[in-house]
Write a protein that holds these residues in place. Sequence first.
Motif, PDB file in Angstrom:
ATOM      1  N   TYR A  38       0.834  -1.206   0.000  1.00 22.82           N
ATOM      2  CA  TYR A  38       0.000   0.000   0.000  1.00 22.82           C
ATOM      3  C   TYR A  38       0.866   1.252   0.000  1.00 22.82           C
ATOM      4  CZ  TYR A  38      -4.676  -1.956   0.364  1.00 22.82           C
ATOM      5  OH  TYR A  38      -5.857  -2.566   0.080  1.00 22.82           O
ATOM      6  N   LEU A 113      -2.051  -4.519  -6.442  1.00 19.62           N
ATOM      7  CA  LEU A 113      -3.177  -4.936  -5.607  1.00 19.62           C
ATOM      8  C   LEU A 113      -4.236  -5.561  -6.514  1.00 19.62           C
ATOM      9  CD1 LEU A 113      -3.230  -1.610  -3.596  1.00 19.62           C
ATOM     10  CD2 LEU A 113      -2.552  -3.831  -2.677  1.00 19.62           C
ATOM     11  N   GLY A 115      -6.575  -7.696  -6.257  1.00 20.83           N
ATOM     12  CA  GLY A 115      -7.938  -7.959  -5.802  1.00 20.83           C
ATOM     13  C   GLY A 115      -8.841  -6.740  -5.835  1.00 20.83           C
ATOM     14  N   LEU A 116      -8.251  -5.561  -5.996  1.00 23.38           N
ATOM     15  CA  LEU A 116      -9.048  -4.331  -5.928  1.00 23.38           C
ATOM     16  C   LEU A 116      -9.695  -4.021  -7.276  1.00 23.38           C
ATOM     17  CD1 LEU A 116      -6.792  -1.841  -3.936  1.00 23.38           C
ATOM     18  CD2 LEU A 116      -8.739  -3.152  -3.095  1.00 23.38           C
ATOM     19  N   SER A 117     -10.838  -3.349  -7.201  1.00 26.64           N
ATOM     20  CA  SER A 117     -11.471  -2.894  -8.436  1.00 26.64           C
ATOM     21  C   SER A 117     -10.616  -1.789  -9.032  1.00 26.64           C
ATOM     22  CB  SER A 117     -12.867  -2.376  -8.128  1.00 26.64           C
ATOM     23  OG  SER A 117     -12.770  -1.252  -7.300  1.00 26.64           O
ATOM     24  N   LEU A 120     -11.190   1.637  -7.349  1.00 36.96           N
ATOM     25  CA  LEU A 120     -10.599   1.802  -6.023  1.00 36.96           C
ATOM     26  C   LEU A 120      -9.079   1.913  -6.119  1.00 36.96           C
ATOM     27  CD1 LEU A 120     -10.913   1.998  -2.998  1.00 36.96           C
ATOM     28  CD2 LEU A 120     -11.092  -0.488  -2.883  1.00 36.96           C
ATOM     29  N   LEU A 124      -6.925   5.004  -4.824  1.00 42.83           N
ATOM     30  CA  LEU A 124      -5.793   4.849  -3.902  1.00 42.83           C
ATOM     31  C   LEU A 124      -4.531   5.497  -4.468  1.00 42.83           C
ATOM     32  CD1 LEU A 124      -6.142   1.193  -2.556  1.00 42.83           C
ATOM     33  CD2 LEU A 124      -6.114   3.271  -1.178  1.00 42.83           C
ATOM     34  N   GLU A 171     -13.178   8.223  -0.467  1.00 46.40           N
ATOM     35  CA  GLU A 171     -14.592   8.111  -0.855  1.00 46.40           C
ATOM     36  C   GLU A 171     -14.921   9.121  -1.970  1.00 46.40           C
ATOM     37  OE1 GLU A 171     -17.404  10.221  -0.055  1.00 46.40           O
ATOM     38  OE2 GLU A 171     -18.730   8.729  -0.999  1.00 46.40           O
ATOM     39  N   VAL A 174     -13.454   7.804  -5.222  1.00 50.87           N
ATOM     40  CA  VAL A 174     -14.232   6.681  -5.754  1.00 50.87           C
ATOM     41  C   VAL A 174     -15.533   7.203  -6.361  1.00 50.87           C
ATOM     42  CG1 VAL A 174     -15.497   4.588  -5.122  1.00 50.87           C
ATOM     43  CG2 VAL A 174     -13.220   4.983  -4.219  1.00 50.87           C
ATOM     44  N   SER A 175     -16.174   8.133  -5.675  1.00 53.32           N
ATOM     45  CA  SER A 175     -17.445   8.702  -6.176  1.00 53.32           C
ATOM     46  C   SER A 175     -17.214   9.436  -7.490  1.00 53.32           C
ATOM     47  CB  SER A 175     -18.020   9.674  -5.143  1.00 53.32           C
ATOM     48  OG  SER A 175     -18.277   8.991  -3.965  1.00 53.32           O
TER      49      SER A 175
END
Lengths: 180, 378
Positions: A38, A113, A115-117, A120, A124, A171, A174-175
Amino acid sequence: MSAVESLPAGRHKTCAERPSFAAVAAAHLDDVYRYLVYMTRDGNVAEDLTADTFERALRNWHRFDARRAGARTWLCQLARSTALDHFRAEERRRRREDRYARETTPADGESALPGLSPALERALAELSAAEREVIVLRIVLELDGDAAANVLGISRTACSTRLGRALQRLEQKVSADALA
Amino acid sequence: MPSPENGARLHEVLEELRASAPPAPEHLRARIDQLAAAEPAGRHTFRERISLRGALLVLAPAVVVIGLGAAVIGGISGAGRTDEIEEAAVGRDAESSAPTPRDPARNQSGPAAGSDGSGPAPSTVWKARATGETAEVARRRAPSAGLPPARRRAQDYRASLRLRVDGLDNLSRRTKDAIRMTRGWGGYVVSVDYDIPGRQGDARLELRVPVQHVQAAVQRFSELGTILAEDIAIRDVQGQLDRYTRDLLALRERIAKLRADLREPGLSERERAHLELRLARARRALAERSAERAALARRASFATVSLTLTTRQAAVATDSEGRVERALEDAGSVLAKEVAFGLYALIVAAPFLVLAAAAFFATRVARRRADERLLERI
């Protein structure tokens, strides 16, 4: 929580009961790797830094005091120090080579990463390392407030504030990505 | 305030973050396992095991224990020494009764053992002091024996005695006794301050006693009442006296040589005048040195005894005081010195420690801020 993980929290544990380095390494390898992934957003760099962290941990294993901090917290502190050394070296190198492009972005579209969409992961990527760091400590590794603050070297209140802002930004990103 | 929709989205994001946390790759796990296998099986060395905090936790109590131990040892040995001095004083008294003012011949035969001329070296200062309980203990065992003056060395001997007498009648009588005894030894009274403001009174006497009688004088004076405090200081002045003697010899030789030179025929007027001037200077210096030497010898031939007689009760004098109390007092004194030394060292080192601590914390804060900025940039 594994037995190794729960051991350091108890102040009554003596040195004779402290786990072996191998047991601690096996129990917390994933956590250290996740933290560094991360932080760097680069799987290869994270692997190298994880190895460096455990080498450093082995060298300083005699200094580990379970009464002061848990093994996971201690390893995360070492990982943070290793990552900062890496970032400083990278920054010096970038400055030297006069290249301003971010070197820490995953190379050739390979995701650190998986596994992440994508949304997202993009969100990040837009956060700073400091924001990603507090998210991984509190959300992914699920460290409690005190332990996370201990790793970051700040107060618990400052840690909560930083987490709140980081999540808010995440957030929003992502939005915004969803609307786009 | 986040809307319910945003809150639900954030919840989904958090769940996704937790669910998709990547595990360490297998090859990395194998690498770390290999590294962990290199962990030394044996115990760590002492240097590896000791930490700054651990060292401080051991050193701080050790310093305190050593300090207390030194104070206790100092207290015990100090009390032991006091006892030895008292025993020696009592022993001397037992061997020979004290001479009286009417027995000067006996006094001339010399003081007690230890004063056979091998007195303290030049510039050496001897001091004995007994106050409060120590003096009280000494009084119960024997009158003060004082310290013997050296027979073959000139000394500046000063004794101070503070005695309690019962009632004003006794105060008057004992004062007269002290004056009479002093004159009996061939000494004289420098000053007397007799003060009776009310029901209590004091008499302060400054006496000069021939040094060969001073030990007897101190002993006899101490019998006039209860000893409250006693202080004896002896300073060797033989070196100074010898220096004066050497100067006098040198001056006499110079004068003889100048006289011989003046008898030489064929001296010019100017040379003669010059020699006469030098001769006059040498004679003047000889006279001055002679006077100084005589004054010093006179001073050394008399001891100064400050005697205070009082009817007031002693502030500290109880029958229960003994060796343990003295040991405690001495231990306390040693401890106080240790604390004073520690405070002194702390005061001297404090500015440097503060500067070092400030530099350390400033560096740490600066580094932390730099790290934060770095992480914000990446």
